[in-house]
Each structure stands twice: as structure tokens, then as C-alpha cells.
Design a protein around this motif. Structure first.
Motif, PDB file in Angstrom:
ATOM      1  N   ASP A  23       0.827  -1.210   0.000  1.00 44.97           N
ATOM      2  CA  ASP A  23       0.000   0.000   0.000  1.00 44.97           C
ATOM      3  C   ASP A  23       0.861   1.261   0.000  1.00 44.97           C
ATOM      4  OD1 ASP A  23      -2.377  -1.589   0.199  1.00 44.97           O
ATOM      5  OD2 ASP A  23      -2.000  -1.807   2.354  1.00 44.97           O
ATOM      6  N   TYR A  24       1.957   1.225   0.758  1.00 44.37           N
ATOM      7  CA  TYR A  24       2.890   2.349   0.780  1.00 44.37           C
ATOM      8  C   TYR A  24       3.545   2.507  -0.600  1.00 44.37           C
ATOM      9  CZ  TYR A  24       2.663   2.390   5.936  1.00 44.37           C
ATOM     10  OH  TYR A  24       2.260   2.471   7.240  1.00 44.37           O
ATOM     11  N   ALA A  25       3.911   1.387  -1.195  1.00 46.81           N
ATOM     12  CA  ALA A  25       4.540   1.417  -2.520  1.00 46.81           C
ATOM     13  C   ALA A  25       3.570   1.965  -3.563  1.00 46.81           C
ATOM     14  CB  ALA A  25       5.015   0.022  -2.900  1.00 46.81           C
ATOM     15  N   ARG A  26       2.326   1.553  -3.477  1.00 48.74           N
ATOM     16  CA  ARG A  26       1.316   2.059  -4.422  1.00 48.74           C
ATOM     17  C   ARG A  26       1.184   3.577  -4.312  1.00 48.74           C
ATOM     18  NH1 ARG A  26      -2.334  -0.896  -2.778  1.00 48.74           N
ATOM     19  NH2 ARG A  26      -2.038  -2.594  -4.277  1.00 48.74           N
ATOM     20  N   ARG A  27       1.178   4.070  -3.078  1.00 50.47           N
ATOM     21  CA  ARG A  27       1.090   5.510  -2.874  1.00 50.47           C
ATOM     22  C   ARG A  27       2.325   6.215  -3.428  1.00 50.47           C
ATOM     23  NH1 ARG A  27      -1.450  10.038  -3.233  1.00 50.47           N
ATOM     24  NH2 ARG A  27      -0.850  11.626  -1.673  1.00 50.47           N
ATOM     25  N   VAL A  29       4.150   5.320  -5.962  1.00 49.57           N
ATOM     26  CA  VAL A  29       4.011   5.367  -7.419  1.00 49.57           C
ATOM     27  C   VAL A  29       3.043   6.478  -7.818  1.00 49.57           C
ATOM     28  CG1 VAL A  29       3.175   4.095  -9.430  1.00 49.57           C
ATOM     29  CG2 VAL A  29       4.627   2.941  -7.746  1.00 49.57           C
ATOM     30  N   GLU A  30       1.945   6.609  -7.086  1.00 56.18           N
ATOM     31  CA  GLU A  30       0.974   7.672  -7.375  1.00 56.18           C
ATOM     32  C   GLU A  30       1.610   9.054  -7.268  1.00 56.18           C
ATOM     33  OE1 GLU A  30      -2.913   5.221  -5.572  1.00 56.18           O
ATOM     34  OE2 GLU A  30      -2.120   6.977  -4.531  1.00 56.18           O
ATOM     35  N   LEU A  31       2.536   9.212  -6.329  1.00 55.52           N
ATOM     36  CA  LEU A  31       3.202  10.497  -6.110  1.00 55.52           C
ATOM     37  C   LEU A  31       4.328  10.762  -7.105  1.00 55.52           C
ATOM     38  CD1 LEU A  31       3.484  10.439  -2.212  1.00 55.52           C
ATOM     39  CD2 LEU A  31       1.983  11.912  -3.562  1.00 55.52           C
ATOM     40  N   GLY A  32       4.708   9.753  -7.857  1.00 58.79           N
ATOM     41  CA  GLY A  32       5.804   9.906  -8.798  1.00 58.79           C
ATOM     42  C   GLY A  32       7.174   9.651  -8.201  1.00 58.79           C
ATOM     43  N   LEU A  33       7.220   9.095  -6.984  1.00 61.13           N
ATOM     44  CA  LEU A  33       8.503   8.713  -6.414  1.00 61.13           C
ATOM     45  C   LEU A  33       9.097   7.562  -7.217  1.00 61.13           C
ATOM     46  CD1 LEU A  33       7.659   8.763  -2.598  1.00 61.13           C
ATOM     47  CD2 LEU A  33       9.129  10.368  -3.789  1.00 61.13           C
ATOM     48  N   THR A  34      10.399   7.543  -7.329  1.00 61.35           N
ATOM     49  CA  THR A  34      11.062   6.461  -8.059  1.00 61.35           C
ATOM     50  C   THR A  34      11.788   5.497  -7.124  1.00 61.35           C
ATOM     51  OG1 THR A  34      13.053   7.797  -8.357  1.00 61.35           O
ATOM     52  CG2 THR A  34      11.383   7.912 -10.090  1.00 61.35           C
ATOM     53  N   GLU A  35      11.920   5.895  -5.841  1.00 63.78           N
ATOM     54  CA  GLU A  35      12.634   5.044  -4.881  1.00 63.78           C
ATOM     55  C   GLU A  35      12.092   5.291  -3.481  1.00 63.78           C
ATOM     56  OE1 GLU A  35      17.213   4.248  -3.321  1.00 63.78           O
ATOM     57  OE2 GLU A  35      16.861   5.236  -5.261  1.00 63.78           O
ATOM     58  N   ILE A  36      11.927   4.208  -2.722  1.00 60.78           N
ATOM     59  CA  ILE A  36      11.516   4.298  -1.327  1.00 60.78           C
ATOM     60  C   ILE A  36      12.298   3.256  -0.538  1.00 60.78           C
ATOM     61  CG2 ILE A  36       9.176   5.122  -1.831  1.00 60.78           C
ATOM     62  CD1 ILE A  36       8.170   2.251  -1.331  1.00 60.78           C
ATOM     63  N   GLY A  37      12.190   3.339   0.767  1.00 63.92           N
ATOM     64  CA  GLY A  37      12.813   2.323   1.616  1.00 63.92           C
ATOM     65  C   GLY A  37      11.987   2.099   2.866  1.00 63.92           C
ATOM     66  N   PHE A  38      11.831   0.836   3.233  1.00 59.97           N
ATOM     67  CA  PHE A  38      11.143   0.490   4.477  1.00 59.97           C
ATOM     68  C   PHE A  38      12.178   0.347   5.585  1.00 59.97           C
ATOM     69  CE2 PHE A  38       8.034  -0.621   1.308  1.00 59.97           C
ATOM     70  CZ  PHE A  38       6.848  -0.171   1.879  1.00 59.97           C
ATOM     71  N   SER A  39      11.914   1.002   6.703  1.00 59.50           N
ATOM     72  CA  SER A  39      12.856   0.978   7.829  1.00 59.50           C
ATOM     73  C   SER A  39      12.056   0.882   9.118  1.00 59.50           C
ATOM     74  CB  SER A  39      13.738   2.241   7.813  1.00 59.50           C
ATOM     75  OG  SER A  39      12.935   3.410   7.690  1.00 59.50           O
ATOM     76  N   ASP A  40      11.426  -0.262   9.305  1.00 65.45           N
ATOM     77  CA  ASP A  40      10.588  -0.442  10.484  1.00 65.45           C
ATOM     78  C   ASP A  40      11.448  -0.632  11.728  1.00 65.45           C
ATOM     79  OD1 ASP A  40       8.194  -0.480  11.791  1.00 65.45           O
ATOM     80  OD2 ASP A  40       7.456  -2.333  10.882  1.00 65.45           O
ATOM     81  N   HIS A  41      10.827  -0.417  12.897  1.00 61.61           N
ATOM     82  CA  HIS A  41      11.534  -0.546  14.170  1.00 61.61           C
ATOM     83  C   HIS A  41      12.049  -1.975  14.354  1.00 61.61           C
ATOM     84  CE1 HIS A  41      10.437   3.422  15.638  1.00 61.61           C
ATOM     85  NE2 HIS A  41       9.195   3.210  15.265  1.00 61.61           N
ATOM     86  N   SER A  42      13.323  -2.092  14.570  1.00 62.62           N
ATOM     87  CA  SER A  42      13.955  -3.413  14.692  1.00 62.62           C
ATOM     88  C   SER A  42      13.594  -4.070  16.017  1.00 62.62           C
ATOM     89  CB  SER A  42      15.469  -3.281  14.597  1.00 62.62           C
ATOM     90  OG  SER A  42      15.972  -2.642  15.761  1.00 62.62           O
ATOM     91  N   PRO A 231      -0.116   4.753   4.642  1.00 61.50           N
ATOM     92  CA  PRO A 231       0.208   5.027   3.240  1.00 61.50           C
ATOM     93  C   PRO A 231       0.029   6.490   2.840  1.00 61.50           C
ATOM     94  CG  PRO A 231      -1.006   2.977   3.403  1.00 61.50           C
ATOM     95  CD  PRO A 231      -1.018   3.586   4.775  1.00 61.50           C
ATOM     96  N   GLY A 232      -0.950   7.163   3.428  1.00 61.28           N
ATOM     97  CA  GLY A 232      -1.188   8.560   3.085  1.00 61.28           C
ATOM     98  C   GLY A 232      -0.098   9.503   3.515  1.00 61.28           C
ATOM     99  N   GLU A 233       0.821   9.036   4.352  1.00 64.06           N
ATOM    100  CA  GLU A 233       1.918   9.886   4.820  1.00 64.06           C
ATOM    101  C   GLU A 233       3.184   9.747   3.979  1.00 64.06           C
ATOM    102  OE1 GLU A 233       0.526   9.879   9.530  1.00 64.06           O
ATOM    103  OE2 GLU A 233       2.267   8.690   8.910  1.00 64.06           O
ATOM    104  N   VAL A 234       3.190   8.841   3.031  1.00 64.83           N
ATOM    105  CA  VAL A 234       4.375   8.646   2.179  1.00 64.83           C
ATOM    106  C   VAL A 234       4.701   9.946   1.438  1.00 64.83           C
ATOM    107  CG1 VAL A 234       5.281   7.422   0.169  1.00 64.83           C
ATOM    108  CG2 VAL A 234       3.953   6.183   1.891  1.00 64.83           C
TER     109      VAL A 234
END
Length: 266
Positions: A23-27, A29-42, A231-234
């Protein structure tokens, strides 16, 4: 102008975020980002350390969720990372975590100024009333400096987090900033412009302009992160974050792959 990568995003495994990585990735793409990274709390060395991170047994599930997002959105570069709490004495644990998956980067964050108090936890806001604000900031930056010196991290997260609730010391914090940024410059780790601060009481990007100006003077590299927990905060407020970076002199941000940094102009 294309937006820089959003390198700070969470998943439901941290127990205080909503939406799956797809869902975050879909958002994105909608915003036109070409790269993201997931960094959840370890995970921490023991489960139950607090209520806002995955258990150790969920680490493989976390990796699988990110891999699914990568497969679902091949047009989007998706990095696999962790946000790791730095507490003095936990260095061996962090080294262990670093070897458990092919991480693209590790964000080192300080939330705890003692083993029992996370300064950004709204459930423990009353703790601030028991302490001198400058002393809290001093301890926080002391730990942040140790995190930067450790060379365990590629990025330091939300570098002036103690301002979250709008509590700021009367004393000048610039000497604290300089000591931390000297350590970051020497270690070669980046700091992030984290736009979540705009959604908090402080209503300001982490870090504030003065710290960022000093970071630029000391050639400390930067990344960008929304700290998205939905997802809306991406990518939220990224245009303003880039404008702030440019205003203090930055012309490039850092990309990471398998813990190797590459600068790229805005």
C-alpha cells in the motif's frame, strides 16, 4: 523536479502503523517517487522491551512483506532497511541484526535517554515535567553522538527528536549539535530530513534549520524520510523539505544500496 527517495517508512509489524508495504509502494508510485525504503523498528534483544516494534520472530515476515512490495511494483526501487534504536551497551546486538538480512541501510535512532524512558512516547509525556529540559537534550545528544561514532549506522534518524512535544531548553544547544555533527562527519554517516516533525507539536522538520546549517558546513550528507505510519503519509511535505535543504546549501541527497552510499543531485 522529481522528489528524493522516502527512506523512512514503517509497517504494521511495529504495532502502531497501518497499511501493508504494498500500500505504501502504491502511494509512492501515485506520487511519482522512483525510490523508497522500508525501515521499520527493529527487534530488541528481548521481546516486550516496549510496545512499538516487531518481535524477533517476525523479522523474516518483515523481509517477506518488503519483498512482496518489490515484486508487485517492479517499476519502483524499494530498499530493505531497519530503524535501530541505539542504547549504550547494545552494540553487539546491532551488529547481529546487521548480519541477518541484506539490508540496504540502517537508520540509527535515539528514543531512550534511559532504559525506561522513550522521550517521544506520548504515554510518558509526564516524565518531562520531572526533569530539566536541557539535561534531557544533553543526554539525548550525548547518545546520538555515540551512535554516530559507532559506525554501526548509515543514517541517523530525526536528529533533534526531543523537540517533538514543543519542549525546548532555554540554553543554547548549538554546542551539542556541533559535537554530534563532528562525529557524523568523521564516520561518514548521513542525517535525515524527517518530515514527521511537521505533524507533531513542534511543527518543524527534524532537524531544525540551525542544526541543518551546521551539518552542511561540516559536509554531513542527507537523506529524506516521511516516517510514514500510514500510506497517506508517504512523501508528505517532501517539497518543503527539499526547499529547506536547498536553502542551507545542499544540492544532493544520498541513495543507499547494500549499505553503499551514492550521492545524487536534486
Amino acid at each position: 523536479m522529481p522528489l528524493p527517495p522516502d527512506y523512512h517508512m514503517h509497517t504494521p509489524l511495529c504495532r502502531h502503523a497501518t497499511g501493508e508495504p504494498v500500500d505504501y509502494a502504491r502511494r509512492a508510485v501515485e506520487l511519482g517517487l522512483t525510490e523508497i525504503g522500508f525501515s521499520d523498528h527493529s527487534p530488541m534483544p528481548r521481546d516486550g522491551f516496549d510496545q512499538w516494534r516487531m518481535n524477533f520472530s517476525q523479522l523474516d515476515e518483515y523481509v517477506a512483506k518488503v519483498r512482496l512490495a518489490q515484486k508487485t511494483f517492479p517499476q519502483l526501487t524499494i530498499r530493505l532497511a531497519l530503524e535501530v534504536d541505539f542504547l549504550p551497551g547494545h552494540e553487539d546486538w546491532i551488529r547481529k541484526l546487521a548480519g541477518l538480512a541484506p539490508w540496504d541501510y540502517l537508520i540509527g535512532s535515539v528514543h531512550y535517554v534511559s532504559d525506561a524512558w522513550a522521550i517521544d512516547d506520548p504515554q510518558k509525556l509526564s516524565e518531562w515535567k520531572k526533569r530539566d529540559a536541557f539535561e534531557v537534550w544533553r543526554i539525548y545528544f550525548e547518545r546520538l553522538t555515540l551512535a554516530a561514532k559507532s559506525k554501526l549506522f548509515d543514517i541517523i534518524g530525526h536528529a533533534d527528536l526531543p523537540k517533538k512535544f514543543g519542549i525546548r531548553p532555554a540554553q543554547d544547544c548549538v554546542p551539542l549539535y556541533k559535537k554530534f555533527l563532528d562525529a557524523a562527519a568523521k564516520s561518514g554517516c548521513a542525517i535525515e530530513l524527517n518530515t514527521a516533525g511537521l505533524r507533531k507539536d513542534c511543527q518543524e522538520i527534524y532537524p531544525g534549520r540551525r542544526l541543518l546549517e551546521i551539518a552542511f558546513q561540516k559536509n554531513v550528507p542527507i537523506t529524506f524520510g516521511s516516517d510514514a505510519h500510514a500510506p497517506g503519509e508517504v512523501g508528505m511535505n517532501f517539497t518543503g523539505a527539499v526547499q529547506l535543504a536547498c536553502a542551507v546549501g545542499y544540492k544532493e541527497s544520498s541513495r543507499f544500496a547494500r549499505r553503499k552510499r551514492e550521492p545524487k543531485e536534486f
